[in-house]
Design a protein around this motif. Structure first.
Motif, PDB file in Angstrom:
ATOM      1  N   ASN A 113     -29.432  -9.327  -0.105  1.00 31.80           N
ATOM      2  CA  ASN A 113     -30.584  -9.870  -0.829  1.00 31.80           C
ATOM      3  C   ASN A 113     -30.696 -11.366  -0.561  1.00 31.80           C
ATOM      4  O   ASN A 113     -29.672 -12.053  -0.425  1.00 31.80           O
ATOM      5  CB  ASN A 113     -30.434  -9.672  -2.333  1.00 31.80           C
ATOM      6  CG  ASN A 113     -31.102  -8.408  -2.868  1.00 31.80           C
ATOM      7  OD1 ASN A 113     -31.190  -8.227  -4.079  1.00 31.80           O
ATOM      8  ND2 ASN A 113     -31.580  -7.527  -2.010  1.00 31.80           N
ATOM      9  N   THR A 152     -32.828   1.590   1.039  1.00 27.94           N
ATOM     10  CA  THR A 152     -32.558   0.478   0.126  1.00 27.94           C
ATOM     11  C   THR A 152     -31.154   0.640  -0.448  1.00 27.94           C
ATOM     12  O   THR A 152     -30.368   1.471   0.028  1.00 27.94           O
ATOM     13  CB  THR A 152     -33.625   0.391  -0.972  1.00 27.94           C
ATOM     14  OG1 THR A 152     -33.427  -0.812  -1.718  1.00 27.94           O
ATOM     15  CG2 THR A 152     -33.597   1.607  -1.897  1.00 27.94           C
ATOM     16  N   ARG A 153     -30.850  -0.140  -1.463  1.00 26.96           N
ATOM     17  CA  ARG A 153     -29.505  -0.144  -2.035  1.00 26.96           C
ATOM     18  C   ARG A 153     -29.241   1.140  -2.828  1.00 26.96           C
ATOM     19  O   ARG A 153     -30.160   1.718  -3.418  1.00 26.96           O
ATOM     20  CB  ARG A 153     -29.361  -1.344  -2.966  1.00 26.96           C
ATOM     21  CG  ARG A 153     -30.345  -1.302  -4.148  1.00 26.96           C
ATOM     22  CD  ARG A 153     -30.704  -2.687  -4.633  1.00 26.96           C
ATOM     23  NE  ARG A 153     -31.624  -2.631  -5.761  1.00 26.96           N
ATOM     24  CZ  ARG A 153     -32.934  -2.509  -5.644  1.00 26.96           C
ATOM     25  NH1 ARG A 153     -33.503  -2.368  -4.451  1.00 26.96           N
ATOM     26  NH2 ARG A 153     -33.705  -2.502  -6.716  1.00 26.96           N
ATOM     27  N   ASP A 187     -27.875   2.934  -6.171  1.00 29.19           N
ATOM     28  CA  ASP A 187     -27.938   2.428  -7.544  1.00 29.19           C
ATOM     29  C   ASP A 187     -27.438   3.477  -8.524  1.00 29.19           C
ATOM     30  O   ASP A 187     -27.446   4.684  -8.227  1.00 29.19           O
ATOM     31  CB  ASP A 187     -29.366   1.997  -7.895  1.00 29.19           C
ATOM     32  CG  ASP A 187     -30.329   3.163  -7.976  1.00 29.19           C
ATOM     33  OD1 ASP A 187     -30.341   3.863  -9.014  1.00 29.19           O
ATOM     34  OD2 ASP A 187     -31.092   3.392  -7.025  1.00 29.19           O
ATOM     35  N   HIS A 246     -26.544  -1.904  -6.133  1.00 24.29           N
ATOM     36  CA  HIS A 246     -27.432  -2.522  -7.120  1.00 24.29           C
ATOM     37  C   HIS A 246     -26.610  -3.200  -8.220  1.00 24.29           C
ATOM     38  O   HIS A 246     -26.856  -4.361  -8.568  1.00 24.29           O
ATOM     39  CB  HIS A 246     -28.355  -1.465  -7.726  1.00 24.29           C
ATOM     40  CG  HIS A 246     -29.287  -1.999  -8.770  1.00 24.29           C
ATOM     41  ND1 HIS A 246     -30.496  -2.577  -8.452  1.00 24.29           N
ATOM     42  CD2 HIS A 246     -29.183  -2.051 -10.114  1.00 24.29           C
ATOM     43  CE1 HIS A 246     -31.102  -2.958  -9.572  1.00 24.29           C
ATOM     44  NE2 HIS A 246     -30.328  -2.651 -10.594  1.00 24.29           N
ATOM     45  N   SER A 247     -25.640  -2.498  -8.752  1.00 18.03           N
ATOM     46  CA  SER A 247     -24.794  -3.050  -9.814  1.00 18.03           C
ATOM     47  C   SER A 247     -23.961  -4.224  -9.306  1.00 18.03           C
ATOM     48  O   SER A 247     -23.800  -5.240  -9.994  1.00 18.03           O
ATOM     49  CB  SER A 247     -23.869  -1.964 -10.369  1.00 18.03           C
ATOM     50  OG  SER A 247     -24.619  -0.864 -10.845  1.00 18.03           O
ATOM     51  N   GLU A 292     -30.849  -8.529 -13.603  1.00 20.78           N
ATOM     52  CA  GLU A 292     -31.066  -7.277 -12.875  1.00 20.78           C
ATOM     53  C   GLU A 292     -32.454  -7.155 -12.240  1.00 20.78           C
ATOM     54  O   GLU A 292     -32.555  -6.727 -11.076  1.00 20.78           O
ATOM     55  CB  GLU A 292     -30.806  -6.071 -13.786  1.00 20.78           C
ATOM     56  CG  GLU A 292     -30.956  -4.745 -13.067  1.00 20.78           C
ATOM     57  CD  GLU A 292     -30.597  -3.545 -13.927  1.00 20.78           C
ATOM     58  OE1 GLU A 292     -30.613  -2.424 -13.397  1.00 20.78           O
ATOM     59  OE2 GLU A 292     -30.295  -3.730 -15.128  1.00 20.78           O
ATOM     60  N   VAL A 299     -32.876  -8.348  -8.578  1.00 24.42           N
ATOM     61  CA  VAL A 299     -32.343  -7.601  -7.441  1.00 24.42           C
ATOM     62  C   VAL A 299     -33.481  -6.805  -6.813  1.00 24.42           C
ATOM     63  O   VAL A 299     -34.300  -6.208  -7.510  1.00 24.42           O
ATOM     64  CB  VAL A 299     -31.195  -6.676  -7.877  1.00 24.42           C
ATOM     65  CG1 VAL A 299     -30.727  -5.802  -6.712  1.00 24.42           C
ATOM     66  CG2 VAL A 299     -30.040  -7.503  -8.422  1.00 24.42           C
ATOM     67  N   ASP A 348     -35.188  -4.802  -2.894  1.00 24.04           N
ATOM     68  CA  ASP A 348     -34.852  -4.002  -1.722  1.00 24.04           C
ATOM     69  C   ASP A 348     -34.137  -4.862  -0.682  1.00 24.04           C
ATOM     70  O   ASP A 348     -34.406  -6.053  -0.540  1.00 24.04           O
ATOM     71  CB  ASP A 348     -36.100  -3.373  -1.124  1.00 24.04           C
ATOM     72  CG  ASP A 348     -36.536  -2.131  -1.884  1.00 24.04           C
ATOM     73  OD1 ASP A 348     -35.794  -1.696  -2.779  1.00 24.04           O
ATOM     74  OD2 ASP A 348     -37.616  -1.591  -1.580  1.00 24.04           O
TER      75      ASP A 348
END
Length: 303
Positions: free
Chosen positions: A71, A137-138, A140, A157-158, A171, A174, A176
């Motif tokens: 990111n 993407t991430r 999660d 994500h976390s 949060e 955050v 893509d």
């Protein structure tokens, strides 16, 4: 008559902002540099670092293959952040040397440019996969819970959420990602797939910071993705799957930030400026109370 494949929707024609000065970025990549900071991101974790404009940041795989979820934010204005989908359109579904990471609206300008990539010759796998992914993407915890019923707090994500909290972000900031060292593609049915990372010990990808950046990277809990399994009823990234050896596929990623040596910096960066936003006035027609035709009629009446 032989059919030709459709041309790209966005062409890097001569003089276009999409047509980067390759000689400039090659000179940046080869210029003498000084290490400003260095950190190692442990497996299944994330860290964030500030990178000043004009500096180089490098990600490498000291111990072997490991996927990283990246990111980017403008360090002074986190509303400006990396826009994966527009970068995919302007550059490609998978990026490499001389491709740029573009920011979201209303900024739409390069955030970073790739200046070196040890995997740039990877090409295409037998399944059609390519490296450094912008298709996905991430991972999660929400989709994991939905598909498996499991709770797991170390998805990318976390990890990214925890990494940016010390910088005043939360949060919703955050977004893509660019999946570095990750090979992906679309199968014959158009379904997204992932292959094992081809990164070897010492492989790397380097970026030139086009603006002051906050950079965050997560070492994916899927590791090198050689044993990843996820879907309805799959265990995903948790202790159960680790019994199958998935944790053994997880490794660290090294992050280094460099500055071009002071003695050559002015020469190497001569002519470079932080990219500007597009010169759009940004009113979206809101100066027109009812519609364009009505405004034209009123203008004629008052003439």
């Amino acid at each position: 008559m032989e059919e030709r494949e459709p041309q790209p929707a966005y062409l890097a024609s001569p003089g276009s902002v999409l047509n980067v000065d390759r000689s400039f970025y090659s000179s940046v990549a080869s210029a003498p540099r000084v290490l400003k900071s260095s950190i190692t991101i442990p497996p299944r974790s994330a860290k964030a670092v500030n990178v000043p404009a004009g500096c180089i940041f490098r990600f490498s795989t000291p111990s072997g293959p490991q996927v990283g979820d990246l990111n980017l934010w403008n360090a002074k204005n986190p509303h400006e952040r990396f826009w994966a989908s527009r970068t995919r359109q302007l550059q490609a579904s998978h990026v490499t040397t001389f491709d740029r990471m573009w920011s979201c609206l209303p900024y739409l300008r390069p955030m970073a440019t790739i200046i070196a990539d040890s995997l740039q010759d990877f090409g295409v796998s037998k399944w059609g996969g390519r490296c450094h992914d912008l298709l996905g993407t991430r991972c999660d915890p929400y989709v994991n819970k939905m598909l498996t019923g499991d709770d797991y707090d170390f998805h990318c994500h976390s990890n990214l959420v925890r990494a940016i909290l010390p910088f005043g972000l939360t949060e919703p900031d955050v977004h893509d990602v660019l999946n570095i060292f990750q090979v992906t593609g679309l199968n014959s049915s158009g379904k997204y797939f992932m292959e094992a990372s081809p990164a070897r010990p010492g492989d790397y990808i380097e970026f030139f910071a086009e603006q002051d950046l906050l950079v965050a990277l997560s070492t994916c809990p899927g590791g090198d993705l050689s044993k990843w399994g996820w879907g309805e009823g799959a265990t995903g990234a948790n202790e159960e799957n680790d019994k199958g050896g998935m944790l053994e596929c997880c490794r660290e990623i090294a992050v280094e930030v460099y500055e071009i040596e002071e003695g050559v910096r002015a020469e190497v960066l001569n002519g470079w400026k932080e990219p500007k936003r597009p010169d759009y006035k940004g009113m979206h027609g809101m100066m027109v109370p009812v519609g364009e035709g009505v405004m034209e009629t009123r203008s004629e009446e008052t003439a």
